[in-house]
Design a protein around this motif. Structure first.
Motif, PDB file in Angstrom:
ATOM      1  N   VAL A 131      -3.198  15.494   2.103  1.00  0.00           N
ATOM      2  CA  VAL A 131      -3.518  15.665   0.682  1.00  0.00           C
ATOM      3  C   VAL A 131      -5.020  15.854   0.484  1.00  0.00           C
ATOM      4  O   VAL A 131      -5.467  16.805  -0.152  1.00  0.00           O
ATOM      5  CB  VAL A 131      -3.025  14.440  -0.127  1.00  0.00           C
ATOM      6  CG1 VAL A 131      -3.432  14.571  -1.584  1.00  0.00           C
ATOM      7  CG2 VAL A 131      -1.508  14.318  -0.001  1.00  0.00           C
ATOM      8  N   HIS A 132      -5.795  14.925   1.029  1.00  0.00           N
ATOM      9  CA  HIS A 132      -7.253  15.005   0.909  1.00  0.00           C
ATOM     10  C   HIS A 132      -7.828  15.162   2.311  1.00  0.00           C
ATOM     11  O   HIS A 132      -7.939  14.183   3.063  1.00  0.00           O
ATOM     12  CB  HIS A 132      -7.815  13.748   0.243  1.00  0.00           C
ATOM     13  CG  HIS A 132      -7.303  13.534  -1.142  1.00  0.00           C
ATOM     14  ND1 HIS A 132      -7.541  14.421  -2.166  1.00  0.00           N
ATOM     15  CD2 HIS A 132      -6.548  12.559  -1.685  1.00  0.00           C
ATOM     16  CE1 HIS A 132      -6.961  13.989  -3.273  1.00  0.00           C
ATOM     17  NE2 HIS A 132      -6.344  12.864  -2.999  1.00  0.00           N
ATOM     18  N   ASP A 134     -15.811   9.096  -8.574  1.00  0.00           N
ATOM     19  CA  ASP A 134     -15.917   8.102  -9.637  1.00  0.00           C
ATOM     20  C   ASP A 134     -16.523   6.806  -9.097  1.00  0.00           C
ATOM     21  O   ASP A 134     -17.368   6.175  -9.737  1.00  0.00           O
ATOM     22  CB  ASP A 134     -14.510   7.831 -10.188  1.00  0.00           C
ATOM     23  CG  ASP A 134     -14.538   7.477 -11.651  1.00  0.00           C
ATOM     24  OD1 ASP A 134     -15.560   7.737 -12.314  1.00  0.00           O
ATOM     25  OD2 ASP A 134     -13.545   6.918 -12.142  1.00  0.00           O
ATOM     26  N   VAL A 192      -2.483  10.649   4.332  1.00  0.00           N
ATOM     27  CA  VAL A 192      -3.418  11.087   3.288  1.00  0.00           C
ATOM     28  C   VAL A 192      -4.154  12.360   3.697  1.00  0.00           C
ATOM     29  O   VAL A 192      -4.579  13.152   2.846  1.00  0.00           O
ATOM     30  CB  VAL A 192      -4.433   9.967   2.957  1.00  0.00           C
ATOM     31  CG1 VAL A 192      -5.402   9.745   4.100  1.00  0.00           C
ATOM     32  CG2 VAL A 192      -5.183  10.275   1.670  1.00  0.00           C
ATOM     33  N   PHE A 247       4.486  -0.006  -1.450  1.00  0.00           N
ATOM     34  CA  PHE A 247       3.591  -0.429  -2.526  1.00  0.00           C
ATOM     35  C   PHE A 247       4.330  -1.379  -3.448  1.00  0.00           C
ATOM     36  O   PHE A 247       5.447  -1.106  -3.874  1.00  0.00           O
ATOM     37  CB  PHE A 247       3.113   0.792  -3.307  1.00  0.00           C
ATOM     38  CG  PHE A 247       2.318   0.440  -4.529  1.00  0.00           C
ATOM     39  CD1 PHE A 247       1.036  -0.069  -4.413  1.00  0.00           C
ATOM     40  CD2 PHE A 247       2.854   0.608  -5.800  1.00  0.00           C
ATOM     41  CE1 PHE A 247       0.301  -0.411  -5.544  1.00  0.00           C
ATOM     42  CE2 PHE A 247       2.129   0.278  -6.933  1.00  0.00           C
ATOM     43  CZ  PHE A 247       0.845  -0.226  -6.798  1.00  0.00           C
ATOM     44  N   GLY A 263       1.283  -1.134   5.173  1.00  0.00           N
ATOM     45  CA  GLY A 263       2.045   0.036   4.748  1.00  0.00           C
ATOM     46  C   GLY A 263       3.541  -0.153   4.891  1.00  0.00           C
ATOM     47  O   GLY A 263       4.328   0.480   4.175  1.00  0.00           O
ATOM     48  N   LEU A 284      -8.749   1.805  -8.677  1.00  0.00           N
ATOM     49  CA  LEU A 284     -10.195   1.861  -8.866  1.00  0.00           C
ATOM     50  C   LEU A 284     -10.685   1.058 -10.072  1.00  0.00           C
ATOM     51  O   LEU A 284     -11.720   0.390  -9.979  1.00  0.00           O
ATOM     52  CB  LEU A 284     -10.645   3.328  -8.976  1.00  0.00           C
ATOM     53  CG  LEU A 284     -12.149   3.543  -9.026  1.00  0.00           C
ATOM     54  CD1 LEU A 284     -12.832   2.985  -7.792  1.00  0.00           C
ATOM     55  CD2 LEU A 284     -12.471   5.030  -9.178  1.00  0.00           C
ATOM     56  N   CYS A 314       0.855  -1.195   0.000  1.00  0.00           N
ATOM     57  CA  CYS A 314       0.000   0.000   0.000  1.00  0.00           C
ATOM     58  C   CYS A 314       0.885   1.238   0.000  1.00  0.00           C
ATOM     59  O   CYS A 314       1.988   1.216   0.535  1.00  0.00           O
ATOM     60  CB  CYS A 314      -0.891  -0.004   1.237  1.00  0.00           C
ATOM     61  SG  CYS A 314      -2.075   1.354   1.280  1.00  0.00           S
ATOM     62  N   LYS A 315       0.364   2.324  -0.608  1.00  0.00           N
ATOM     63  CA  LYS A 315       1.140   3.570  -0.650  1.00  0.00           C
ATOM     64  C   LYS A 315       0.786   4.521   0.483  1.00  0.00           C
ATOM     65  O   LYS A 315       1.437   5.555   0.633  1.00  0.00           O
ATOM     66  CB  LYS A 315       0.841   4.313  -1.964  1.00  0.00           C
ATOM     67  CG  LYS A 315       1.184   3.579  -3.218  1.00  0.00           C
ATOM     68  CD  LYS A 315       0.687   4.393  -4.422  1.00  0.00           C
ATOM     69  CE  LYS A 315       0.706   3.567  -5.690  1.00  0.00           C
ATOM     70  NZ  LYS A 315      -0.033   4.221  -6.781  1.00  0.00           N
ATOM     71  N   MET A 316      -0.265   4.234   1.225  1.00  0.00           N
ATOM     72  CA  MET A 316      -0.836   5.269   2.095  1.00  0.00           C
ATOM     73  C   MET A 316      -0.023   5.526   3.370  1.00  0.00           C
ATOM     74  O   MET A 316      -0.126   6.581   3.969  1.00  0.00           O
ATOM     75  CB  MET A 316      -2.286   4.915   2.459  1.00  0.00           C
ATOM     76  CG  MET A 316      -3.187   4.790   1.254  1.00  0.00           C
ATOM     77  SD  MET A 316      -3.269   6.323   0.292  1.00  0.00           S
ATOM     78  CE  MET A 316      -2.943   5.720  -1.359  1.00  0.00           C
ATOM     79  N   LEU A 358      -9.937   9.014  -1.108  1.00  0.00           N
ATOM     80  CA  LEU A 358      -9.165   9.692  -2.150  1.00  0.00           C
ATOM     81  C   LEU A 358     -10.131  10.405  -3.091  1.00  0.00           C
ATOM     82  O   LEU A 358     -11.052   9.796  -3.630  1.00  0.00           O
ATOM     83  CB  LEU A 358      -8.329   8.685  -2.953  1.00  0.00           C
ATOM     84  CG  LEU A 358      -7.316   7.832  -2.190  1.00  0.00           C
ATOM     85  CD1 LEU A 358      -6.547   6.934  -3.166  1.00  0.00           C
ATOM     86  CD2 LEU A 358      -6.347   8.701  -1.410  1.00  0.00           C
ATOM     87  N   LEU A 359      -9.903  11.688  -3.292  1.00  0.00           N
ATOM     88  CA  LEU A 359     -10.699  12.461  -4.250  1.00  0.00           C
ATOM     89  C   LEU A 359      -9.806  12.748  -5.463  1.00  0.00           C
ATOM     90  O   LEU A 359      -8.619  12.952  -5.284  1.00  0.00           O
ATOM     91  CB  LEU A 359     -11.164  13.772  -3.613  1.00  0.00           C
ATOM     92  CG  LEU A 359     -12.156  13.620  -2.446  1.00  0.00           C
ATOM     93  CD1 LEU A 359     -12.314  14.954  -1.726  1.00  0.00           C
ATOM     94  CD2 LEU A 359     -13.506  13.147  -2.966  1.00  0.00           C
ATOM     95  N   PRO A 360     -10.338  12.753  -6.686  1.00  0.00           N
ATOM     96  CA  PRO A 360     -11.735  12.576  -7.075  1.00  0.00           C
ATOM     97  C   PRO A 360     -12.109  11.107  -7.325  1.00  0.00           C
ATOM     98  O   PRO A 360     -13.204  10.851  -7.814  1.00  0.00           O
ATOM     99  CB  PRO A 360     -11.826  13.369  -8.370  1.00  0.00           C
ATOM    100  CG  PRO A 360     -10.478  13.225  -8.991  1.00  0.00           C
ATOM    101  CD  PRO A 360      -9.510  13.157  -7.846  1.00  0.00           C
ATOM    102  N   ALA A 361     -11.238  10.159  -6.977  1.00  0.00           N
ATOM    103  CA  ALA A 361     -11.576   8.750  -7.226  1.00  0.00           C
ATOM    104  C   ALA A 361     -12.861   8.355  -6.491  1.00  0.00           C
ATOM    105  O   ALA A 361     -13.653   7.545  -6.992  1.00  0.00           O
ATOM    106  CB  ALA A 361     -10.424   7.857  -6.790  1.00  0.00           C
TER     107      ALA A 361
END
Lengths: 216, 342
Positions: B227-228, B197, B224, B124, B120, B161, B110-112, B191-194
């Motif tokens: 960022v978001h 979607d 995160v 990743f 983590g 996604l 995972c990247k988070m 996570l935005l904008p995912a």
């Protein structure tokens, strides 16, 4: 997926190589931002944006990002081929990777140095320490500028070439005895961020004093 | 290189049939065989003409991957380990009286970089394909008993996604595995904008990993946040709930003295104002080297009472499978560093 409605089209002013594989992409700035913030960038309003830290100062006339093209990536190879006059789409700046401390240690690998460059070029370097890591000396982005700005508070670490601290940034962090009230800002790959954070915590630094930003 | 048909949607199978010079309905037949009857070879597809089967055998495969290890907890929870390109992913089967839940992974690593998560620490490694996600569902012995599937294993689903959406389509379609959309939950750090979607392209349930109602404190647990921001994510969900009726829940791992005080409950209530949601209070599975300790039951029960008193439904999720390293990432990270007993 479409880009958010607040996304706008801007014209590329500059797209220059940096180091072995890095690129420095700029466009005319007509927005305010806080150093450490990110923008979403895409070449096509139907392609989801990728997030990049702004690397320029918040008083500069251009906004810039520093990135490394990934061969298998959807967007970065396209960005690397842009020429002045091409158009890209950017989101408004966002994010809260903001250094509000007077004393802090910045730790970066690769293009993770971008938010710190924005902070330094916006006048926030002061007496902060930067620990910068890369495999090759050439990829210690803006090394000369850092040396001038920070003097002995700039520590370059390299794993494949000699002349600077020999090893990863985590090895340098491990070699130091940090005051327990030191604040750390980490930016780079998730592997580096997690390793550095674990190391600092094992040295007794409270996790609340470690602020991280990871690439994704 | 042969094309693996397992993991393709009906639309993709129909397009593949046309590419082979066959009629579109071959795609429908393949979907029936692969997902409804879970065929693992083309030979058994008795309603396909022999030349078609032969062509499929030459050009295609129905690749599945069996788990290489399964551990069973005293409480019945099972942890499966699947190999993926030299690494490992984990899948947890969690039986309860009224439901049998499977917790699947969406990425290798995972990247988070969340402070409390063992996955983590691997960094990743790779995105899973829709086939690799679905393989976790169909390749376990308990497949036919499953009632629920949750995307809460290794990885951040919204960071992969496209594959997650393909797997959801196959999981929930009548021509696919036929799970109810109400029985599937995707969990994300937001996570935005995912996320937008995801809401536009699926109807399954959503769980947001929150873990602190304070921005700076959340950022120290979950990068995160830098960022978001959670406010942006919560505002998005609040706005969508004007027209979207799917269930949204809040995941909240309780850490002693870190996020379980009355101050946190009060701020959590404020942050969730206007949101139709429930809060899942979760016991922390300790991981090596963590500075975090799990809250004790009394602190979690107090949080539950305080939230309920303010009109927010809150449940305490029972801790499962602690004796088999059931927290996601523990087993696969161990597998990367020490030989496994089989």
């Amino acid at each position: 997926m479409k880009v958010p409605a607040s996304t706008k089209s801007v014209m590329v002013c500059q797209n220059l190589p940096r180091g072995k594989r890095g690129r420095w992409l700029s466009w005319e700035r007509d927005f305010d931002f806080l150093p450490g913030q990110i923008v979403g960038v895409t070449d096509d309003p139907n392609r989801p944006p990728r997030w990049y830290s702004l690397a320029s100062g918040n008083k500069d006339s251009w906004a810039s990002i520093l990135f490394t093209p990934v061969d298998s990536g959807e967007l970065s190879p396209i960005l690397s081929r842009l020429v002045p006059g091409d158009r890209i789409w950017i989101t408004p700046p966002q994010g809260s990777f903001l250094d509000k401390k007077k004393q802090a240690v910045w730790v970066a690998t690769g293009t993770g140095v971008a938010p710190f460059l924005a902070m330094a070029r916006s006048g926030f370097a002061g007496t902060r320490v930067l620990v910068q890591g890369a495999r090759y000396l050439e990829d210690l982005y803006f090394r000369e500028e850092w040396q001038k700005r920070l003097g002995k508070n700039y520590i370059a670490c390299c794993t494949r070439e000699q002349g600077v601290f020999d090893g990863r940034v985590t090895r340098y962090l491990e070699s130091q005895k940090w005051p327990m009230d030191t604040h750390f800002f980490l930016c780079g790959s998730s592997e580096m961020v997690v390793d550095a954070r674990d190391l600092l915590i094992s040295q007794g630094i409270p996790f609340s004093q470690i602020v991280a930003e990871v690439y994704f | 290189m042969s094309t693996n048909l397992f993991g393709l949607t009906l639309g993709q199978l129909r397009a593949f049939a046309v590419d082979l010079g066959r009629p579109t309905y071959l795609g429908n037949q393949l979907a029936q065989w692969i997902y409804k009857r879970r065929a693992t070879s083309f030979e058994v597809m008795s309603d396909l003409a022999v030349p078609v089967r032969k062509q499929l055998q030459e050009l295609c495969s129905l690749e599945r991957q069996e788990p290489t290890r399964v551990d069973e907890s005293r409480d019945g929870t099972k942890k499966y380990l699947f190999p993926v390109n030299g690494k490992f992913i984990e899948t947890a089967y969690i039986p309860e009286t009224d439901r049998k839940t499977l917790c699947v992974s969406s990425q290798v690593g995972c990247k988070m970089g969340c402070l409390f998560c063992m996955t983590g620490k691997q960094g990743f490694q790779a995105n899973l394909t829709s086939a690799q996600i679905l393989n976790q569902v169909v390749s376990i012995a308990e497949f036919s008993q499953l009632t629920n599937v949750v995307y809460m294993g290794m990885g951040e689903p919204l960071d992969n996604l496209d594959a997650v959406l393909l797997s959801l389509e196959i999981l929930t379609a009548d021509w696919g595995l036929g799970f109810s959309q109400q029985k599937i939950t995707v969990s994300s750090v937001g996570l935005l904008p995912a996320l937008e979607d995801f809401f536009n392209r699926s109807k399954v349930r959503f769980a947001l990993s929150l873990h602190s109602p304070f921005d700076e404190e959340r950022a120290s647990l979950m990068p995160v946040q830098n960022v978001h921001a959670m406010d942006d994510v919560l505002d998005f969900i609040r706005n969508r709930q004007e027209s979207d009726v799917r269930r949204v829940s809040i995941e909240y791992i309780c850490f002693a003295g870190v996020n379980d005080t009355p101050r946190h409950t009060k701020e959590l209530v404020r942050r969730l104002h206007g949101l139709k949601t429930r809060v899942n209070l979760i016991h922390f599975h300790p991981i090596p080297g963590t500075p975090l300790q799990g809250s004790d039951s009394s602190a979690m029960e107090r949080m539950q009472r305080e939230l309920s008193a303010k009109g927010i439904a809150a449940t305490i999720r029972r801790s499962r499978g602690e004796d088999i390293w059931a927290a996601c990432g523990l087993l696969s990270t161990k597998a990367l560093t020490v030989p496994l007993k089989t």
